[in-house]
Design a protein around this motif. Structure first.
Motif, PDB file in Angstrom:
ATOM      1  N   PHE A  50      28.304  -4.096 -19.912  1.00 43.17           N
ATOM      2  CA  PHE A  50      27.842  -2.987 -21.254  1.00 43.17           C
ATOM      3  C   PHE A  50      27.145  -3.981 -22.385  1.00 43.17           C
ATOM      4  O   PHE A  50      27.554  -5.351 -22.127  1.00 43.17           O
ATOM      5  CB  PHE A  50      29.339  -2.727 -22.215  1.00 43.17           C
ATOM      6  N   ARG A  51      26.604  -3.629 -23.168  1.00 44.08           N
ATOM      7  CA  ARG A  51      25.972  -4.342 -24.172  1.00 44.08           C
ATOM      8  C   ARG A  51      26.927  -4.940 -25.320  1.00 44.08           C
ATOM      9  O   ARG A  51      26.974  -6.085 -25.762  1.00 44.08           O
ATOM     10  CB  ARG A  51      24.938  -3.533 -25.081  1.00 44.08           C
ATOM     11  N   ILE A  68      22.761  -0.020 -17.858  1.00 43.42           N
ATOM     12  CA  ILE A  68      23.951  -0.113 -18.366  1.00 43.42           C
ATOM     13  C   ILE A  68      23.929  -1.096 -19.626  1.00 43.42           C
ATOM     14  O   ILE A  68      24.881  -1.120 -20.575  1.00 43.42           O
ATOM     15  CB  ILE A  68      25.045  -0.447 -17.332  1.00 43.42           C
ATOM     16  N   TYR A  69      23.053  -2.063 -19.658  1.00 44.86           N
ATOM     17  CA  TYR A  69      22.934  -3.278 -20.644  1.00 44.86           C
ATOM     18  C   TYR A  69      22.671  -2.694 -21.937  1.00 44.86           C
ATOM     19  O   TYR A  69      22.456  -3.383 -22.917  1.00 44.86           O
ATOM     20  CB  TYR A  69      21.934  -4.179 -20.131  1.00 44.86           C
ATOM     21  N   GLN A  70      22.340  -1.300 -21.960  1.00 43.20           N
ATOM     22  CA  GLN A  70      21.899  -0.776 -23.071  1.00 43.20           C
ATOM     23  C   GLN A  70      23.132   0.299 -23.774  1.00 43.20           C
ATOM     24  O   GLN A  70      22.796   1.306 -24.549  1.00 43.20           O
ATOM     25  CB  GLN A  70      20.786   0.158 -23.361  1.00 43.20           C
ATOM     26  N   PHE A  71      24.016   0.304 -23.015  1.00 37.48           N
ATOM     27  CA  PHE A  71      25.341   1.189 -23.352  1.00 37.48           C
ATOM     28  C   PHE A  71      26.372   0.188 -24.049  1.00 37.48           C
ATOM     29  O   PHE A  71      26.613  -0.744 -23.666  1.00 37.48           O
ATOM     30  CB  PHE A  71      25.865   1.546 -22.244  1.00 37.48           C
ATOM     31  N   ALA A  72      26.905   0.712 -25.184  1.00 34.61           N
ATOM     32  CA  ALA A  72      28.036   0.063 -26.250  1.00 34.61           C
ATOM     33  C   ALA A  72      29.009   0.902 -26.327  1.00 34.61           C
ATOM     34  O   ALA A  72      28.749   2.211 -26.589  1.00 34.61           O
ATOM     35  CB  ALA A  72      27.416  -0.511 -27.525  1.00 34.61           C
ATOM     36  N   ALA A  73      30.344   0.430 -26.433  1.00 34.47           N
ATOM     37  CA  ALA A  73      31.411   1.337 -26.428  1.00 34.47           C
ATOM     38  C   ALA A  73      32.527   0.551 -27.438  1.00 34.47           C
ATOM     39  O   ALA A  73      32.628  -0.494 -27.304  1.00 34.47           O
ATOM     40  CB  ALA A  73      32.056   1.579 -25.066  1.00 34.47           C
ATOM     41  N   ILE A  85      25.021   8.943 -16.829  1.00 31.76           N
ATOM     42  CA  ILE A  85      24.469   8.278 -18.114  1.00 31.76           C
ATOM     43  C   ILE A  85      23.300   7.403 -17.873  1.00 31.76           C
ATOM     44  O   ILE A  85      23.373   6.566 -16.816  1.00 31.76           O
ATOM     45  CB  ILE A  85      25.618   7.630 -18.743  1.00 31.76           C
ATOM     46  N   ASN A  86      22.233   7.749 -18.430  1.00 34.28           N
ATOM     47  CA  ASN A  86      21.021   6.857 -18.542  1.00 34.28           C
ATOM     48  C   ASN A  86      20.720   6.496 -19.803  1.00 34.28           C
ATOM     49  O   ASN A  86      20.247   7.213 -20.724  1.00 34.28           O
ATOM     50  CB  ASN A  86      19.919   7.792 -17.968  1.00 34.28           C
ATOM     51  N   ASP A  91      17.112   2.645 -28.837  1.00 30.44           N
ATOM     52  CA  ASP A  91      18.261   2.421 -29.463  1.00 30.44           C
ATOM     53  C   ASP A  91      19.595   2.386 -28.496  1.00 30.44           C
ATOM     54  O   ASP A  91      20.741   1.600 -28.927  1.00 30.44           O
ATOM     55  CB  ASP A  91      18.610   3.350 -30.644  1.00 30.44           C
ATOM     56  N   GLY A  92      19.491   2.853 -27.348  1.00 28.67           N
ATOM     57  CA  GLY A  92      20.341   2.653 -26.293  1.00 28.67           C
ATOM     58  C   GLY A  92      21.555   3.786 -26.482  1.00 28.67           C
ATOM     59  O   GLY A  92      21.255   4.766 -27.703  1.00 28.67           O
ATOM     60  N   ILE A  93      22.810   3.725 -26.114  1.00 30.73           N
ATOM     61  CA  ILE A  93      23.821   4.781 -26.270  1.00 30.73           C
ATOM     62  C   ILE A  93      25.058   3.887 -26.868  1.00 30.73           C
ATOM     63  O   ILE A  93      25.354   2.755 -26.496  1.00 30.73           O
ATOM     64  CB  ILE A  93      24.221   5.470 -25.085  1.00 30.73           C
TER      65      ILE A  93
END
Length: 249
Positions: A50-51, A68-73, A85-86, A91-93
Motif C-alpha cells: 500500500f501507499r 496497489i502502490y496508489q492505494f492508502a488505508a 479495485i483499480n 490522486d489514487g484511492i
C-alpha cells in the motif's frame, strides 16, 4: 469469549460502548474469529504494498488491487471476497478508518488508459455494501458514517454524444466529481450520476436515480430522484374517523 471479542472490537473501533445485540454460540464466535484471523494474514501481506496504512487490514479471498502502490488505508479496513479495485489515477484511492467494503464490489479510477482518472476517497466509519460499482474517473468523495446499500452505482464520467457525424465512443468524455456528505444513507440499487452532490444527512430511497444536487437532510426517491421531504419533517399517518364513516345498516 463473547466479552473478550467485544473488548477487542471496542479497542479496534475506538467505541467503548460497543456490544453485541444478540447472543452467539461458541461455535459461531469461533468461526468469526477464525475467518477474521485469516483475513488479517492476507491483509498483512497486501498492506506491505500500500501507499500507506495505519492499522489492521482484513482481506477476503479473490481480492484484486491493481496499482496497489496508489492505494492508502486507515485502520480496520475490511475488504470482503471477490472485490476488484483499480487505483490507477491522479490522486489514487484513500480509505479512512473503520471502513468495510462488502463482497463483489468494483472500484475503478481509470477506464481508458489514455485518460487517467481522478480517484476515490471514502471517509471514516462508512460501509460499502455488496455489488457496488464506483467509477472514480472524475473523482468520488464519500464522507464519514455513510451507508451505501447493495448494488449502488456511482458514475463521475459521461460520454459526449452531440456530434452526429462522429461515433459516440470517439467524442470524448466529460468528468464531474461526485460528493456524498457525512451521515447519508444511499439505499439498494441507487444510481448516482456525474456532477451530483448529496448533502449531509440525506436518505436516498432504493432504486432512485440521482441526477442533480440534493440539499442536506433531504429524503429522495424516484426516477429521476426528487426530494419528498426534509428529515426534520414528520408525516403523521392518516387515521380513519370511524365515528363519521361507519353507518348502521
Amino acid at each position: 469469549m463473547r466479552t473478550l471479542i467485544e473488548k477487542i472490537i471496542c479497542r479496534l473501533k475506538n467505541k467503548p460502548d460497543y456490544k453485541f445485540e444478540n447472543n452467539y454460540s461458541f461455535r459461531e464466535l469461533y468461526v468469526i474469529i477464525l475467518s477474521r484471523g485469516i483475513q488479517v494474514i492476507r491483509g498483512g501481506y497486501k498492506k506491505l504494498f500500500f501507499r500507506a496504512s495505519n492499522g489492521l487490514v482484513f482481506i477476503g479471498t479473490r481480492v484484486v488491487i491493481d496499482h496497489i502502490y496508489q492505494f492508502a488505508a486507515g485502520s480496520n479496513l475490511i475488504i470482503e471476497d471477490n472485490v476488484y479495485i483499480n487505483a490507477l489515477s491522479l490522486d489514487g484511492i484513500l480509505i479512512k478508518n473503520n471502513v468495510s467494503i462488502a463482497r463483489n464490489c468494483t472500484l475503478i479510477c481509470t477506464g481508458v488508459i489514455s485518460q487517467k482518472g481522478k480517484g476515490i476517497t471514502i471517509g471514516n466509519n462508512s460501509g460499502i455494501n455488496a455489488g457496488t460499482y464506483m467509477g472514480g474517473q472524475g473523482g468520488i468523495e464519500i464522507g464519514d458514517n455513510v451507508i451505501i446499500g447493495p448494488g449502488v452505482k456511482i458514475f463521475s464520467e459521461n460520454h459526449n454524444f452531440s456530434n452526429l457525424s462522429v461515433n459516440i465512443k470517439d467524442q470524448g468524455v466529460t468528468r464531474n466529481r461526485v460528493y456524498i456528505g457525512n451521515n447519508c444513507w444511499v439505499g439498494a440499487g441507487v444510481t448516482i450520476l456525474a456532477g451530483v452532490t448529496i448533502g449531509e444527512g440525506c436518505v436516498i430511497a432504493a432504486g432512485s436515480i440521482v441526477t442533480k444536487t440534493i440539499a442536506p437532510h433531504s429524503v429522495v426517491a424516484g426516477v429521476p430522484g426528487r426530494i419528498l421531504k426534509k428529515r426534520s419533517e414528520t408525516i403523521e399517518p392518516e387515521v380513519p374517523d370511524f365515528k363519521t364513516k361507519l353507518r348502521v345498516v
